[in-house]
Write an enzyme that holds these catalytic residues in place. Structure first.
Site, short mmCIF file in Angstrom:
data_model
loop_
_atom_site.label_atom_id
_atom_site.label_comp_id
_atom_site.label_asym_id
_atom_site.label_seq_id
_atom_site.Cartn_x
_atom_site.Cartn_y
_atom_site.Cartn_z
N GLU A 31 43.97 -9.18 -13.46
CA GLU A 31 44.46 -8.46 -12.29
C GLU A 31 45.35 -9.40 -11.49
O GLU A 31 44.97 -10.55 -11.29
CB GLU A 31 43.31 -7.98 -11.41
CG GLU A 31 43.80 -7.00 -10.35
CD GLU A 31 42.69 -6.38 -9.51
OE1 GLU A 31 41.58 -6.94 -9.45
OE2 GLU A 31 42.96 -5.33 -8.91
N GLU A 59 31.56 -6.89 -6.74
CA GLU A 59 32.08 -6.68 -8.09
C GLU A 59 31.38 -5.53 -8.80
O GLU A 59 31.99 -4.81 -9.58
CB GLU A 59 31.97 -7.97 -8.92
CG GLU A 59 32.69 -9.18 -8.33
CD GLU A 59 34.14 -8.92 -7.94
OE1 GLU A 59 34.78 -8.06 -8.57
OE2 GLU A 59 34.63 -9.55 -6.99
N GLU A 88 39.57 -2.06 -3.08
CA GLU A 88 39.10 -3.24 -2.36
C GLU A 88 38.42 -2.91 -1.04
O GLU A 88 37.44 -3.55 -0.66
CB GLU A 88 40.24 -4.23 -2.16
CG GLU A 88 40.84 -4.74 -3.47
CD GLU A 88 39.82 -5.41 -4.38
OE1 GLU A 88 38.68 -5.68 -3.93
OE2 GLU A 88 40.16 -5.66 -5.55
N MET A 106 36.02 -11.39 -10.29
CA MET A 106 36.84 -10.29 -10.80
C MET A 106 35.97 -9.30 -11.56
O MET A 106 35.16 -9.69 -12.39
CB MET A 106 37.93 -10.88 -11.72
CG MET A 106 38.74 -9.85 -12.47
SD MET A 106 39.72 -8.80 -11.34
CE MET A 106 39.84 -7.33 -12.36
#
Ligand SMILES: [Zn+2]
Length: 879
Positions: free
Chosen positions: A158, A330, A352, A295
């Protein structure tokens, strides 16, 4: 993704240093949207990494549908060299293709001799690529062990770096299934999104590991890791949860593994769609990135060790909470992001903002003892700091290029996104919000969405309009200001006029933007709240009771509250009786509005002086944090700063004396964090007894590592390292060099960079660019120096730009250099940052640089206008 916290609010000593940077040509803007003529359905990938050489060989067969007749298939590729390209139509014979690589556009185009009719094809590509040393694409991390240096491989895709390992339609919109196989050394473990399906020993002794087929997903979620790993597992909810670490690390993973099980149960329920993969690993890696901490690769979360492993010898309560927050964040992405994905980076906040909101929600639910519900105010503070200068942007923004997508990972996307979600959840009610989220997941699973898809589901579940309020807060930038008039008490109720303005730090004269602002208010002592939506600029609100009036009660609204003097005074005298979250809100608003000249700074200083001894640790922590900011604002102005430091010591030393250096058995966990903050702050203010005690414990730690509890190790070392002298620094460097535990080694190099002495700061910068600290510590050390010497660090980084650039993730470069300067208050720095941006950044990628300039200009103004007010307050309150 979870970002590293970049402390732009931390201010620092002013000093200046001549720049010697040669201008570089502006980088081309990479537009990422591919022609919409073909759609991938499945990628069958085989890679053979050569970890020692830093290269890999790859083969991929992509099953695709041509949707419009074309003779060319264009996909994304970066730093890949192709050796073969063939296209086979379903039931037909293979066509050889000509290859044209466009490095600037990060594409590869394969052209065939005849026009391809719409239909199904298989595109087979052989290629080679690069294994980098920074966390982008396929990369390596080296780390120390008792048996010498080791190297492990990981991927980070990403936002747009899958194209560095796989030629692909590398946009979130193109979802496909993936199978991956890798040839790895027999002694090493390999990890990907799905469980291992087969292991075959190859003639040369290596093994070919094939992973099961992934669900339909975006390219940026694919993961591969390889190294001398170990894995611990736990069954929960029918899913195999795992933690993968370098050998010897799994004993520090128990906390995260156990918490993951509790979180999975919560999420399966909350989202109404069960976690769909057979396993969920969390892969811990040594080192760090300037761009992110963790991530959300589907089924194979990647997390840097410092954000996940708990070493009983060094980890603090703060580390524990960070580890929980990271894994909760996550794991929330496994739904919000992985199962349902934004169509394009314009709506990144859907990923997010939601994951950030969920992370705090989970902490409050599963660890109420941490009192993280009080964090809401610091989330606002971060968002509003960024959102109150003219260079801000709407939560939903237009993204054209890879660089702009990288820059979208900021406080607006994360913290403002989170704040808007919290406000809207509070507006519709938590049950309606959850039902809306469940419907959204069900409707869009394995698909892509835009923000309006979420609003439609929430509106339906809530049975009331949400979209127009949501649009006000996501399609336009900025922070609303709610002015509270003089409250009037009649017949046991309080009536007040609320007027909407805008809180801006650099455009005070601009006509305010218009928002519909949901407002919750309560009078002190009353049990009932009043609610309204301030629309068209004002509203009159009647609130039950006649006590002091709290607007934004509970602090769920995204706006600053500016009380009339009369309303403020009523709150100020009753400050100790407010709910802790409202104490935090009042402190935060008073400080922000004071700095902006919208209210007297005296308001904040009076509140800080009147904060009761027995206030919640987070409230005392907030006072400590604001005092640190004031200390930094005074910069190198010694006599004035000394007067403030003396006051801050008189105010805070008794708090530390009361809670003591050593933890009481059974004390609240929030006290441990306050203790660490107080020790660091009093150390910074030059409090002699704190410096002496830190030094005493530091020496004890050198003699006998177990003699200082883990909770005190970091604050003690931070105080000593900040005040280090030449022999102390040299000794610390020896300790860093010989340390064998990666996480401790990284910390020691960061401490070397925290020394405030000018000569030691220069030595730390030089050290950062050598091979000694390790490839991923360099940029972090330079940034650490920038916290106390921004001008020095910026000038040094620019003067060494070529060497610096090899030590920064490519996706962070346009933000890294401006971030070094952002804490400066030197008028010369604004021009330097502007010249850097003009010479090095594409025109559409200068927002971070422009924001750093806005911060520098604001700091100059604050020093000029506000510090004299603080001086006067201190004189009036001098003993
Ligand atoms: Zn995230």
């Amino acid at each position: 993704m979870q970002r590293r916290l970049i402390a732009t609010a931390v201010l620092a000593l002013a000093c200046s240093f001549p720049a010697a940077a040669a201008p570089q040509p502006a980088r081309p803007a990479v537009t990422t949207q591919l022609p919409r003529t073909a759609v991938p359905r499945h990628y069958d990938i085989a890679i053979t990494p050569d970890a020692a050489a830093g290269t890999f060989a790859g083969k991929v067969t992509i099953t695709l549908d041509v949707t419009q007749a074309t003779d060319t298939i264009t996909l994304n590729a970066a730093d890949l060299a192709f050796t073969r390209a063939t296209l086979t139509p379903a039931g037909g014979t293979a066509l050889a293709g000509g290859t044209r690589v466009d490095a600037a556009a990060q594409t590869a185009a394969f052209t065939f001799a005849r026009k391809l009719a719409p239909g199904r094809y298989k595109l087979a590509l052989d290629y080679t690529g690069i294994i980098g040393t920074q966390a982008v694409g396929l990369f390596s991390l080296d780390y120390a062990t008792q048996d010498g240096k080791k190297r492990a491989l990981y991927t980070q895709f990403e936002n747009s770096d899958a194209r560095r390992m796989i030629p692909s339609w590398d946009e979130p919109f193109y979802k496909a299934t993936f199978t991956l196989a890798a040839d790895v050394p027999a002694a090493e473990m390999a990890v990907s999104n799905m469980p291992v399906k087969s292991r075959t020993t190859l003639p040369d002794g290596r093994v070919r590991i094939a992973f099961g087929q992934s669900p339909k997903m975006s390219t940026y979620l694919l993961f591969f890791g390889q190294g001398d790993f170990e894995r611990v597992t736990k069954q929960a909810e029918g899913t195999e949860l795992g933690v993968v670490t370098r050998r010897g690390g799994s004993s520090q993973a128990a906390f995260v593994l156990n918490e993951s099980a509790a979180i999975l149960k919560e999420y399966n329920d909350y989202f109404g769609v069960r976690y769909p993969l057979p396993k969920l690993d969390n892969v811990a890696a040594p080192g760090r990135s300037q761009f992110f901490g963790a991530m959300e690769n589907w089924g194979a979360i990647f997390t840097f060790e410092y954000a996940m492993l708990l070493d009983p010898a060094i980890s603090t309560q703060h580390d524990r909470q960070e580890a929980f927050a990271t894994v909760a964040h996550e794991m929330a992405h496994q739904w919000f992001g992985d199962l349902v994905t934004m169509a394009w980076w314009d709506d990144l906040w859907l990923n997010e903002g939601f994951a950030s909101w969920m992370e705090n929600r989970m902490m409050t639910r599963l660890h109420p003892e941490w009192k993280t519900a009080l964090n809401v105010v610091s989330v606002h503070d971060r968002a509003m700091l960024r959102d109150s200068v003219a260079t801000t942007h709407p939560v939903i923004q237009h993204v054209d290029t890879v660089e702009q997508a990288s820059q979208a990972f900021d406080d607006i996307t994360y913290q403002k996104g989170e704040s808007v979600i919290r406000m809207l959840e509070n507006y519709v009610g938590d049950a309606a919000w959850r039902d809306g989220v469940r419907a959204y997941m069900q409707k869009h699973k394995y698909g892509n969405t835009v923000s309006n898809d979420l609003w439609a589901s929430i509106e339906k579940a809530a049975g009331k309009p949400v979209k127009s309020i949501a649009h006000d807060f996501t399609l336009q930038p900025g922070v609303p200001l709610v002015r509270v008039g003089a409250p009037v008490c009649t017949n046991g109720d309080t009536t007040v006029l609320l007027t909407q303005g805008e809180y801006s730090r650099d455009q005070p004269a601009r006509k305010p933007l218009a928002w519909q602002v949901p407002v919750v208010a309560q009078t002190l002592g009353a049990t009932t709240q009043a609610r309204t939506v301030v629309a068209k600029g004002q509203a009159t609100l009647t609130v039950p009771g006649c006590g002091a009036l709290v607007v934004n009660a509970g602090q769920n609204g995204y706006y600053r509250t500016l009380y009339s003097p009369q309303a403020f005074d009523a709150l100020s005298v009753q400050f100790g009786r407010l709910a802790p979250v409202d104490q935090l809100g009042l402190l935060s608003d008073s400080w922000a509005l004071g700095l902006a000249g919208l209210a007297p700074v005296d308001n904040l200083l009076d509140l800080a002086a009147g904060t009761p001894e027995g206030a919640e640790p987070q409230v005392l922590g907030k006072v400590t944090d604001i005092f640190m900011q004031i200390h930094a604002l005074y910069g190198a102005d010694s006599p004035r700063r000394q007067r403030f430091d003396d006051y801050a010591i008189a105010r805070l030393a008794p708090v530390l004396a009361r809670i003591g250096w050593d933890a009481d058995s059974g004390e609240a966990e929030t006290v441990a964090t306050l203790r660490a903050d107080l020790i660091e702050a009093l150390g910074a203010f030059g409090h002699a007894p704190t410096l002496g005690e830190a030094q005493r414990r530091y020496l004890a730690l050198q003699r006998e590592p177990g003699s200082v509890p883990a909770a005190l190790r970091q604050p003690v070392m931070a105080v000593v390292a900040r005040n280090n002298d030449v022999p102390g620094w040299a000794a610390l460097r020896v300790a860093a060099k010989t340390e064998k535990t990666p996480m401790v080694k990284d910390q020691l190099y960061m401490l070397l960079a925290s020394a405030e002495d000018r000569g030691l700061s220069e030595r730390a910068l030089e050290l950062a660019l050598t091979d000694e600290p390790g490839a991923t510590n360099s940029a972090a050390m330079v940034r650490e120096v920038a916290r106390h010497a921004p001008e020095l660090a910026f000038d040094f980084a620019l003067a060494n730009m070529a060497r610096m650039n090899t030590r920064i993730d490519e996706s962070s470069r346009s933000r890294f250099f401006p971030s070094l300067a952002a804490a400066s208050g030197d008028p010369a720095m604004a021009g330097k940052v502007q010249r850097y941006a003009a010479a090095n950044l594409a025109e559409g990628s200068r927002r971070d640089a422009e924001t750093a300039v806005a911060e520098i200009n604001d700091r100059i103004k604050v020093r000029q206008d506000r510090l004299p007010e603080i001086d006067r307050w201190l004189l009036r309150h001098a003993k």
